[in-house]
Design a protein around this motif. Structure first.
Motif, PDB file in Angstrom:
ATOM      1  N   PRO A 113      -2.979   2.365 -22.391  1.00  0.00           N
ATOM      2  CA  PRO A 113      -3.674   3.146 -21.371  1.00  0.00           C
ATOM      3  C   PRO A 113      -3.744   2.406 -20.024  1.00  0.00           C
ATOM      4  O   PRO A 113      -3.578   3.016 -18.968  1.00  0.00           O
ATOM      5  CB  PRO A 113      -5.066   3.352 -21.972  1.00  0.00           C
ATOM      6  N   ALA A 114      -3.916   1.092 -20.059  1.00  0.00           N
ATOM      7  CA  ALA A 114      -3.927   0.318 -18.811  1.00  0.00           C
ATOM      8  C   ALA A 114      -2.553   0.350 -18.146  1.00  0.00           C
ATOM      9  O   ALA A 114      -2.445   0.417 -16.916  1.00  0.00           O
ATOM     10  CB  ALA A 114      -4.357  -1.127 -19.083  1.00  0.00           C
ATOM     11  N   GLY A 115      -1.492   0.313 -18.930  1.00  0.00           N
ATOM     12  CA  GLY A 115      -0.139   0.411 -18.398  1.00  0.00           C
ATOM     13  C   GLY A 115       0.122   1.776 -17.787  1.00  0.00           C
ATOM     14  O   GLY A 115       0.756   1.890 -16.734  1.00  0.00           O
ATOM     15  N   GLN A 116      -0.393   2.816 -18.436  1.00  0.00           N
ATOM     16  CA  GLN A 116      -0.263   4.169 -17.882  1.00  0.00           C
ATOM     17  C   GLN A 116      -1.004   4.275 -16.562  1.00  0.00           C
ATOM     18  O   GLN A 116      -0.496   4.854 -15.598  1.00  0.00           O
ATOM     19  CB  GLN A 116      -0.798   5.201 -18.876  1.00  0.00           C
ATOM     20  N   ALA A 117      -2.193   3.694 -16.492  1.00  0.00           N
ATOM     21  CA  ALA A 117      -2.978   3.736 -15.255  1.00  0.00           C
ATOM     22  C   ALA A 117      -2.281   2.966 -14.138  1.00  0.00           C
ATOM     23  O   ALA A 117      -2.226   3.428 -12.987  1.00  0.00           O
ATOM     24  CB  ALA A 117      -4.382   3.175 -15.500  1.00  0.00           C
ATOM     25  N   ALA A 118      -1.729   1.797 -14.462  1.00  0.00           N
ATOM     26  CA  ALA A 118      -1.027   0.996 -13.452  1.00  0.00           C
ATOM     27  C   ALA A 118       0.207   1.729 -12.939  1.00  0.00           C
ATOM     28  O   ALA A 118       0.483   1.733 -11.731  1.00  0.00           O
ATOM     29  CB  ALA A 118      -0.627  -0.362 -14.034  1.00  0.00           C
ATOM     30  N   THR A 119       0.934   2.374 -13.842  1.00  0.00           N
ATOM     31  CA  THR A 119       2.120   3.139 -13.445  1.00  0.00           C
ATOM     32  C   THR A 119       1.728   4.331 -12.582  1.00  0.00           C
ATOM     33  O   THR A 119       2.364   4.597 -11.555  1.00  0.00           O
ATOM     34  CB  THR A 119       2.895   3.603 -14.700  1.00  0.00           C
ATOM     35  N   ALA A 120       0.683   5.031 -12.964  1.00  0.00           N
ATOM     36  CA  ALA A 120       0.225   6.192 -12.178  1.00  0.00           C
ATOM     37  C   ALA A 120      -0.242   5.762 -10.794  1.00  0.00           C
ATOM     38  O   ALA A 120       0.061   6.426  -9.794  1.00  0.00           O
ATOM     39  CB  ALA A 120      -0.898   6.915 -12.926  1.00  0.00           C
ATOM     40  N   GLU A 121      -0.944   4.647 -10.708  1.00  0.00           N
ATOM     41  CA  GLU A 121      -1.409   4.149  -9.407  1.00  0.00           C
ATOM     42  C   GLU A 121      -0.225   3.771  -8.522  1.00  0.00           C
ATOM     43  O   GLU A 121      -0.205   4.077  -7.326  1.00  0.00           O
ATOM     44  CB  GLU A 121      -2.345   2.956  -9.588  1.00  0.00           C
ATOM     45  N   HIS A 122       0.760   3.115  -9.096  1.00  0.00           N
ATOM     46  CA  HIS A 122       1.937   2.748  -8.325  1.00  0.00           C
ATOM     47  C   HIS A 122       2.678   4.001  -7.848  1.00  0.00           C
ATOM     48  O   HIS A 122       3.144   4.056  -6.708  1.00  0.00           O
ATOM     49  CB  HIS A 122       2.876   1.850  -9.134  1.00  0.00           C
ATOM     50  N   ASP A 123       2.783   5.006  -8.697  1.00  0.00           N
ATOM     51  CA  ASP A 123       3.453   6.252  -8.310  1.00  0.00           C
ATOM     52  C   ASP A 123       2.728   6.925  -7.148  1.00  0.00           C
ATOM     53  O   ASP A 123       3.366   7.436  -6.224  1.00  0.00           O
ATOM     54  CB  ASP A 123       3.555   7.207  -9.497  1.00  0.00           C
ATOM     55  N   ARG A 124       1.395   6.932  -7.187  1.00  0.00           N
ATOM     56  CA  ARG A 124       0.616   7.515  -6.080  1.00  0.00           C
ATOM     57  C   ARG A 124       0.846   6.737  -4.790  1.00  0.00           C
ATOM     58  O   ARG A 124       1.050   7.325  -3.728  1.00  0.00           O
ATOM     59  CB  ARG A 124      -0.880   7.534  -6.420  1.00  0.00           C
ATOM     60  N   ALA A 125       0.817   5.432  -4.878  1.00  0.00           N
ATOM     61  CA  ALA A 125       1.020   4.601  -3.688  1.00  0.00           C
ATOM     62  C   ALA A 125       2.435   4.787  -3.133  1.00  0.00           C
ATOM     63  O   ALA A 125       2.619   4.893  -1.917  1.00  0.00           O
ATOM     64  CB  ALA A 125       0.773   3.125  -4.023  1.00  0.00           C
ATOM     65  N   ARG A 126       3.416   4.861  -4.021  1.00  0.00           N
ATOM     66  CA  ARG A 126       4.800   5.057  -3.581  1.00  0.00           C
ATOM     67  C   ARG A 126       4.960   6.410  -2.895  1.00  0.00           C
ATOM     68  O   ARG A 126       5.596   6.515  -1.835  1.00  0.00           O
ATOM     69  CB  ARG A 126       5.760   4.950  -4.769  1.00  0.00           C
ATOM     70  N   ALA A 127       4.363   7.451  -3.464  1.00  0.00           N
ATOM     71  CA  ALA A 127       4.457   8.785  -2.852  1.00  0.00           C
ATOM     72  C   ALA A 127       3.825   8.781  -1.463  1.00  0.00           C
ATOM     73  O   ALA A 127       4.381   9.358  -0.522  1.00  0.00           O
ATOM     74  CB  ALA A 127       3.785   9.818  -3.750  1.00  0.00           C
ATOM     75  N   GLY A 128       2.685   8.113  -1.310  1.00  0.00           N
ATOM     76  CA  GLY A 128       2.046   8.019  -0.001  1.00  0.00           C
ATOM     77  C   GLY A 128       2.885   7.255   1.002  1.00  0.00           C
ATOM     78  O   GLY A 128       2.984   7.644   2.177  1.00  0.00           O
ATOM     79  N   PHE A 129       3.495   6.182   0.543  1.00  0.00           N
ATOM     80  CA  PHE A 129       4.353   5.381   1.418  1.00  0.00           C
ATOM     81  C   PHE A 129       5.533   6.206   1.921  1.00  0.00           C
ATOM     82  O   PHE A 129       5.819   6.251   3.117  1.00  0.00           O
ATOM     83  CB  PHE A 129       4.840   4.126   0.674  1.00  0.00           C
ATOM     84  N   TYR A 130       6.237   6.874   1.000  1.00  0.00           N
ATOM     85  CA  TYR A 130       7.400   7.657   1.408  1.00  0.00           C
ATOM     86  C   TYR A 130       7.007   8.878   2.230  1.00  0.00           C
ATOM     87  O   TYR A 130       7.785   9.323   3.091  1.00  0.00           O
ATOM     88  CB  TYR A 130       8.286   8.018   0.210  1.00  0.00           C
ATOM     89  N   ALA A 131       5.824   9.402   2.025  1.00  0.00           N
ATOM     90  CA  ALA A 131       5.352  10.493   2.883  1.00  0.00           C
ATOM     91  C   ALA A 131       5.235  10.002   4.324  1.00  0.00           C
ATOM     92  O   ALA A 131       5.591  10.724   5.263  1.00  0.00           O
ATOM     93  CB  ALA A 131       4.012  11.021   2.380  1.00  0.00           C
ATOM     94  N   GLN A 132       4.779   8.769   4.505  1.00  0.00           N
ATOM     95  CA  GLN A 132       4.708   8.187   5.850  1.00  0.00           C
ATOM     96  C   GLN A 132       6.100   7.920   6.408  1.00  0.00           C
ATOM     97  O   GLN A 132       6.377   8.201   7.570  1.00  0.00           O
ATOM     98  CB  GLN A 132       3.915   6.881   5.835  1.00  0.00           C
ATOM     99  N   VAL A 133       6.985   7.342   5.596  1.00  0.00           N
ATOM    100  CA  VAL A 133       8.336   7.019   6.045  1.00  0.00           C
ATOM    101  C   VAL A 133       9.071   8.286   6.494  1.00  0.00           C
ATOM    102  O   VAL A 133       9.785   8.280   7.500  1.00  0.00           O
ATOM    103  CB  VAL A 133       9.139   6.316   4.920  1.00  0.00           C
TER     104      VAL A 133
END
Length: 173
Positions: A113-133
């Motif tokens: 579950p911690a790995g799932q949470a870390a992956t989901a958090e990274h996916d959210r951050a990546r989506a936000g980054f590329y939205a800015q780019v």
């Protein structure tokens, strides 16, 4: 408007080599920029997950529980490197070893579950980054860029795999 055959240039066409060189230079610039920014982001990251091990987590998240050998093959890395990296992910509580349902003597790696949470958090951050780019790009530009990038990536992977295969065949004779 010329048909596709007239628009597609072949390696012998005038200017083709210069255009390929420009693309190669731009790809190298992109890779350099990505490496530098990844290093900066990792240095400033609040996450305990390094970029190399993040790929392992993402692969297990996408493909499901798998043996370390399958994970190494999926990320095009050697088993000893993946074993070392997965050991740190297991110790961090992001991956766990489970009995392989196909062969109880072996184990598979699965997200916790911690790995799932870390992956989901990274996916959210990546989506936000590329939205800015990509801010200011139109939907047609995004579709065109996405399609061309996917085409380039598939071709790159295919050509590289063929070259690796050719080299391994040449060295094993």
């Amino acid at each position: 408007m010329p048909d596709r055959e007239q628009r597609v240039q072949s390696p012998g066409a005038p200017g083709w080599a210069a255009e390929v060189e420009m693309v190669a230079d731009n790809v190298l610039d992109l890779l350099s920029t990505v490496r530098k920014s990844a290093a900066r982001m990792e240095a400033n990251s609040r996450s305990d997950v390094e970029s190399a091990t993040r790929l392992l987590l993402r692969t297990v998240a996408e493909l499901g529980p798998m043996r370390a050998t399958a994970l190494a093959a999926s990320v095009h890395s050697d088993l000893s490197t993946v074993s070392r990296q997965t050991a740190s992910l297991v110790a961090a509580g992001l991956l766990e070893r489970r009995s392989d349902p196909a062969d109880g003597r072996a184990s598979v790696l699965a997200l916790t579950p911690a790995g799932q949470a870390a992956t989901a958090e990274h996916d959210r951050a990546r989506a936000g980054f590329y939205a800015q780019v990509l801010d200011g790009w139109t939907p047609p530009e995004l579709r065109q860029f996405g399609a061309l990038l996917a085409r380039f990536t598939a071709s790159y992977d295919q050509v590289l795999a063929a070259r690796v295969l050719a080299r391994s065949g040449a060295t094993s004779r």
